[in-house]
Scaffold this motif. Structure first.
Motif, PDB file in Angstrom:
ATOM      1  N   PRO A  34       0.914  -1.360   0.077  1.00  0.00           N
ATOM      2  CA  PRO A  34      -0.097  -0.021   0.072  1.00  0.00           C
ATOM      3  C   PRO A  34       0.915   1.445   0.071  1.00  0.00           C
ATOM      4  N   GLY A  35       2.141   1.189  -0.085  1.00  0.00           N
ATOM      5  CA  GLY A  35       3.057   2.448   0.045  1.00  0.00           C
ATOM      6  C   GLY A  35       2.553   3.330  -1.213  1.00  0.00           C
ATOM      7  N   SER A  36       2.619   2.887  -2.248  1.00  0.00           N
ATOM      8  CA  SER A  36       2.148   3.582  -3.514  1.00  0.00           C
ATOM      9  C   SER A  36       0.522   4.088  -3.452  1.00  0.00           C
ATOM     10  N   GLU A  44      -2.310  12.612 -12.651  1.00  0.00           N
ATOM     11  CA  GLU A  44      -2.135  14.162 -12.243  1.00  0.00           C
ATOM     12  C   GLU A  44      -1.344  14.339 -11.101  1.00  0.00           C
ATOM     13  N   CYS A  45      -1.247  13.369 -10.051  1.00  0.00           N
ATOM     14  CA  CYS A  45      -0.587  13.804  -8.684  1.00  0.00           C
ATOM     15  C   CYS A  45       0.661  13.180  -8.352  1.00  0.00           C
ATOM     16  N   GLY A  46       1.152  11.979  -8.996  1.00  0.00           N
ATOM     17  CA  GLY A  46       2.378  11.650  -8.708  1.00  0.00           C
ATOM     18  C   GLY A  46       2.493  10.465  -7.477  1.00  0.00           C
ATOM     19  N   SER A  47       1.406  10.615  -6.622  1.00  0.00           N
ATOM     20  CA  SER A  47       1.280   9.978  -5.655  1.00  0.00           C
ATOM     21  C   SER A  47       1.742   8.438  -5.748  1.00  0.00           C
ATOM     22  N   CYS A  48       1.448   7.832  -6.863  1.00  0.00           N
ATOM     23  CA  CYS A  48       1.549   6.357  -7.137  1.00  0.00           C
ATOM     24  C   CYS A  48       2.856   6.041  -8.090  1.00  0.00           C
ATOM     25  N   SER A  49       3.799   6.867  -7.899  1.00  0.00           N
ATOM     26  CA  SER A  49       5.337   6.803  -8.730  1.00  0.00           C
ATOM     27  C   SER A  49       5.835   5.566  -8.306  1.00  0.00           C
ATOM     28  N   PRO A 104       5.114   9.036  -0.594  1.00  0.00           N
ATOM     29  CA  PRO A 104       5.817   7.739  -1.251  1.00  0.00           C
ATOM     30  C   PRO A 104       6.212   8.242  -2.747  1.00  0.00           C
ATOM     31  N   GLY A 105       5.350   8.998  -3.338  1.00  0.00           N
ATOM     32  CA  GLY A 105       5.470   9.501  -4.785  1.00  0.00           C
ATOM     33  C   GLY A 105       6.590  10.237  -4.882  1.00  0.00           C
ATOM     34  N   LEU A 106       6.683  11.314  -3.818  1.00  0.00           N
ATOM     35  CA  LEU A 106       7.952  12.191  -3.914  1.00  0.00           C
ATOM     36  C   LEU A 106       9.184  11.525  -3.562  1.00  0.00           C
ATOM     37  N   ILE A 107       9.111  10.654  -2.589  1.00  0.00           N
ATOM     38  CA  ILE A 107      10.462   9.881  -2.287  1.00  0.00           C
ATOM     39  C   ILE A 107      10.920   9.150  -3.567  1.00  0.00           C
ATOM     40  N   VAL A 108      10.028   8.455  -4.612  1.00  0.00           N
ATOM     41  CA  VAL A 108      10.467   7.763  -5.533  1.00  0.00           C
ATOM     42  C   VAL A 108      11.015   8.657  -6.606  1.00  0.00           C
ATOM     43  N   THR A 109      10.302   9.826  -6.850  1.00  0.00           N
ATOM     44  CA  THR A 109      10.634  10.563  -7.869  1.00  0.00           C
ATOM     45  C   THR A 109      12.279  11.338  -7.145  1.00  0.00           C
TER      46      THR A 109
END
Ligand code: FES
Ligand code: FES
Length: 158
Positions: A34-36, A44-49, A104-109
């Motif tokens: 569930p991290g993504s 649109e939001c990048g939360s699922c990167s 999570p999305g910001l961290i992966v990005t």
């Protein structure tokens, strides 16, 4: 259909996947990762990167079938067991996490940015994170977290 792929270094399978199902749904609901986050489901939001074969993608826009045979890395896969990745630590230490939905999305990005560009300037950081929306922080703490992660990565490589 059945999907077989590698997720965070481990071979995984998901059965009874519907043709229209997203990679994000499979990761969260079928594989227990569930991290993504699912914030917009529209790219649109990048939360699922996540990484798909080393390329940053929005998992909500990838059909599960497209991930067949691929290597996926999610935010869970960046940590080493109980040890957070330095980018994850930097977000915590800089106070860049409020509700945490975007984190999570910001961290992966950010991880992707630092792999491509180990010493990004502020404009380069802003450009790299432009696809990741945060409704809580006002972004200043996020910028501070990326700067801290950059510093740490520099020290580790020095
Ligand atoms: S949930 Fe995928 S981009 Fe927003
Ligand atoms: S911390 Fe809440 S959306 Fe970014």
């Amino acid at each position: 259909m059945r999907i077989s792929f590698t997720v965070n270094g481990e071979p995984r399978k998901a059965d009874d996947v519907w043709e229209g199902e997203s990679l994000l749904y499979v990761l969260r609901e079928r594989l227990g990762l569930p991290g993504s986050k699912n914030a917009c489901e529209q790219g649109e939001c990048g939360s699922c990167s996540v990484y798909l074969d080393g390329v940053l993608v929005c998992a909500c826009l990838v059909l599960a079938g497209q991930a067949e045979g691929s290597e996926i890395v999610t935010v869970e896969g960046l940590a080493s067991g109980e040890d957070l990745h330095p980018v994850q630590e930097a977000f915590v230490e800089a106070g860049a996490v409020q509700c945490g939905f975007c984190t999570p999305g910001l961290i992966v990005t950010t991880h992707d940015l630092l792999q491509r560009n180990p010493s990004p300037t502020d404009p380069e950081i802003r450009e790299a994170l432009a696809g990741n929306l945060c409704r809580c922080t006002g972004y200043e703490k996020i910028l501070a977290a990326v700067r801290l992660a950059t510093e740490r990565a520099g020290e580790a490589g020095a």
